[in-house]
Design a protein around this motif. Structure first.
Motif, PDB file in Angstrom:
ATOM      1  N   ALA A   1       5.988  12.023  -4.611  1.00 43.42           N
ATOM      2  CA  ALA A   1       7.488  11.963  -4.112  1.00 43.42           C
ATOM      3  C   ALA A   1       8.071  10.974  -4.240  1.00 43.42           C
ATOM      4  CB  ALA A   1       7.314  12.327  -2.662  1.00 43.42           C
ATOM      5  N   PHE A   2       9.552  10.543  -4.076  1.00 43.74           N
ATOM      6  CA  PHE A   2      10.321   9.538  -4.209  1.00 43.74           C
ATOM      7  C   PHE A   2      11.022   9.200  -3.147  1.00 43.74           C
ATOM      8  CE2 PHE A   2      14.035   7.077  -5.678  1.00 43.74           C
ATOM      9  CZ  PHE A   2      13.614   6.318  -6.681  1.00 43.74           C
ATOM     10  N   VAL A   3      11.041   7.587  -2.977  1.00 45.90           N
ATOM     11  CA  VAL A   3      11.758   6.946  -1.727  1.00 45.90           C
ATOM     12  C   VAL A   3      12.507   6.167  -2.468  1.00 45.90           C
ATOM     13  CG1 VAL A   3      11.517   5.400   0.084  1.00 45.90           C
ATOM     14  CG2 VAL A   3       9.720   7.305  -0.449  1.00 45.90           C
ATOM     15  N   LEU A   4      13.998   6.369  -1.934  1.00 49.40           N
ATOM     16  CA  LEU A   4      14.822   5.197  -2.404  1.00 49.40           C
ATOM     17  C   LEU A   4      14.872   3.916  -1.598  1.00 49.40           C
ATOM     18  CD1 LEU A   4      17.204   4.673  -4.544  1.00 49.40           C
ATOM     19  CD2 LEU A   4      18.882   5.585  -2.777  1.00 49.40           C
ATOM     20  N   ALA A   5      14.456   3.042  -1.923  1.00 45.76           N
ATOM     21  CA  ALA A   5      14.302   1.560  -0.842  1.00 45.76           C
ATOM     22  C   ALA A   5      14.205   0.469  -1.897  1.00 45.76           C
ATOM     23  CB  ALA A   5      13.148   1.722   0.049  1.00 45.76           C
ATOM     24  N   ASP A   6      14.160  -0.655  -1.190  1.00 49.12           N
ATOM     25  CA  ASP A   6      14.173  -1.937  -1.794  1.00 49.12           C
ATOM     26  C   ASP A   6      12.941  -2.599  -1.196  1.00 49.12           C
ATOM     27  OD1 ASP A   6      16.664  -4.155  -2.745  1.00 49.12           O
ATOM     28  OD2 ASP A   6      14.856  -4.779  -2.075  1.00 49.12           O
ATOM     29  N   THR A   7      12.359  -3.182  -2.392  1.00 51.22           N
ATOM     30  CA  THR A   7      11.108  -3.883  -2.317  1.00 51.22           C
ATOM     31  C   THR A   7      11.193  -5.066  -1.086  1.00 51.22           C
ATOM     32  OG1 THR A   7      10.935  -3.808  -4.568  1.00 51.22           O
ATOM     33  CG2 THR A   7       9.399  -5.414  -3.376  1.00 51.22           C
ATOM     34  N   ARG A   8      12.290  -5.473  -1.055  1.00 44.66           N
ATOM     35  CA  ARG A   8      12.482  -6.628  -0.190  1.00 44.66           C
ATOM     36  C   ARG A   8      12.590  -6.014   1.352  1.00 44.66           C
ATOM     37  NH1 ARG A   8      15.656  -6.858  -4.379  1.00 44.66           N
ATOM     38  NH2 ARG A   8      15.727  -8.435  -5.656  1.00 44.66           N
ATOM     39  N   GLU A   9      12.423  -4.595   1.791  1.00 42.71           N
ATOM     40  CA  GLU A   9      12.477  -4.221   3.096  1.00 42.71           C
ATOM     41  C   GLU A   9      11.129  -3.279   3.275  1.00 42.71           C
ATOM     42  OE1 GLU A   9      16.024  -1.667   2.965  1.00 42.71           O
ATOM     43  OE2 GLU A   9      17.289  -3.677   2.772  1.00 42.71           O
ATOM     44  N   PRO A  10      10.005  -4.116   3.263  1.00 38.77           N
ATOM     45  CA  PRO A  10       8.667  -3.340   3.367  1.00 38.77           C
ATOM     46  C   PRO A  10       8.815  -2.346   4.546  1.00 38.77           C
ATOM     47  CG  PRO A  10       8.471  -5.670   3.773  1.00 38.77           C
ATOM     48  CD  PRO A  10       9.894  -5.534   3.298  1.00 38.77           C
ATOM     49  N   LYS A  11       9.153  -2.713   5.493  1.00 35.71           N
ATOM     50  CA  LYS A  11       9.096  -1.848   6.895  1.00 35.71           C
ATOM     51  C   LYS A  11       9.830  -0.514   6.364  1.00 35.71           C
ATOM     52  CE  LYS A  11      10.176  -1.733  11.740  1.00 35.71           C
ATOM     53  NZ  LYS A  11      10.668  -2.362  12.897  1.00 35.71           N
ATOM     54  N   THR A  12      10.968  -0.629   5.636  1.00 42.52           N
ATOM     55  CA  THR A  12      11.730   0.373   5.588  1.00 42.52           C
ATOM     56  C   THR A  12      10.909   1.440   4.475  1.00 42.52           C
ATOM     57  OG1 THR A  12      13.810  -0.688   5.730  1.00 42.52           O
ATOM     58  CG2 THR A  12      13.821   1.590   4.497  1.00 42.52           C
ATOM     59  N   ILE A  13       9.961   0.991   3.820  1.00 45.37           N
ATOM     60  CA  ILE A  13       9.190   1.817   2.757  1.00 45.37           C
ATOM     61  C   ILE A  13       8.025   2.292   3.400  1.00 45.37           C
ATOM     62  CG2 ILE A  13       7.621   1.346   0.944  1.00 45.37           C
ATOM     63  CD1 ILE A  13       9.458  -0.999  -0.305  1.00 45.37           C
TER      64      ILE A  13
END
Length: 272
Positions: free
Chosen positions: A129-141
């Motif tokens: 699966a794919f997640v559109l998120a930024d490395t700088r936002e680990p909690k979001t990931i």
């Protein structure tokens, strides 16, 4: 679904083709076609300053494949691949499933164009699966529903950031980001990292970092002493942190003249 928002969770106006993106430049280094004129021009500027860029990208990609095989052979059956980039076969899940078809892979990237390609090339098979998120936002990931559904944090996980951390500036706290991403990983989890460096090219003609100042992410090259601490809390597998072609090569080690073309360190650590 919200009007004008894709299945991957972004709108058309979030696709920025006016500035080069590192993922698409990397695709160009690898000889791919999923890039724009602005990406190609920027990549050619980098190559003019650092002719080793395409060879480094290929060596980095080969390291990824060897590292994935290593962690899956070690028993890991779930992978979070942060900084997926434009999908180039064989991708992480394809390499992993050469060994075990049941390996689950969560891909993460912040580029909507990568997300578009991911829909066709990465997530059209089960357990990926794919997640559109930024490395700088680990909690979001980590708290993204896709990751929560796919990854069981009570079992070992392989966390991969291959050619990603050099796009995280010092003031953005790359060590803190890694700490947040790895905190929940149980014992037996693996950390796979590579990082661009200028250690082997002190006399390079120009500075590739200047090109990336106009891109969507800036480039921060780091030396061995700055890269090694990113593995804090993990025990490095042999041979430790080395130039990527020297990490468990499939054949004889490359000759010195070939190594001179490589500007990446890599390593794999396991959480005690």
């Amino acid at each position: 679904m919200e009007d004008g928002v894709s299945e991957q969770g972004f709108s058309a106006d979030q696709i920025d083709t006016s500035r080069p993106h590192p993922a698409r430049m990397y695709d160009y280094y690898l000889g791919g076609w999923d890039n724009y004129e602005v990406d190609r021009q920027a990549a050619e500027q980098v190559i003019a300053m650092a002719p080793e860029a395409p060879a480094s990208a290929r060596a980095n990609r080969a390291f990824m494949r060897r590292a994935v095989r290593t962690v899956v052979r070690a028993g890991v059956r779930q992978i979070i691949d942060v900084g997926t980039g434009i999908p180039t076969s064989p991708n992480t899940h394809e390499v992993a499933r050469e060994i075990d078809p049941g390996v689950r892979v969560a891909y993460v990237d912040n580029d909507p164009i990568v997300a578009t390609h991911a829909g066709a090339k990465l997530t059209n098979t089960g357990n990926a699966a794919f997640v559109l998120a930024d490395t700088r936002e680990p909690k979001t990931i980590l708290e993204h529903p896709v990751v929560q559904e796919l990854i069981d944090f009570s079992e070992p996980v392989a966390l991969m950031l291959v050619a990603v951390l050099h796009f995280v500036k010092d003031e953005e706290d790359p060590a803190g980001i890694l700490a947040a991403l790895t905190e929940r990983l149980p014992s037996g989890s693996h950390l796979v990292l590579t990082h661009g460096t200028a250690d082997f090219h002190p006399d390079a003609d120009g500075d590739a970092r200047d090109v990336y100042k106009n891109a969507t992410a800036h480039l921060t090259l780091r030396g061995y002493d700055a890269f090694l601490p990113f593995f804090d809390g993990f025990e490095l597998l042999e041979p430790g942190v080395v130039q990527v072609p020297l990490w468990r090569p499939d054949g004889p080690p490359p000759p010195a003249e070939e190594l001179q073309r490589i500007a990446f360190y890599g390593g794999v650590g396991v959480k005690p």
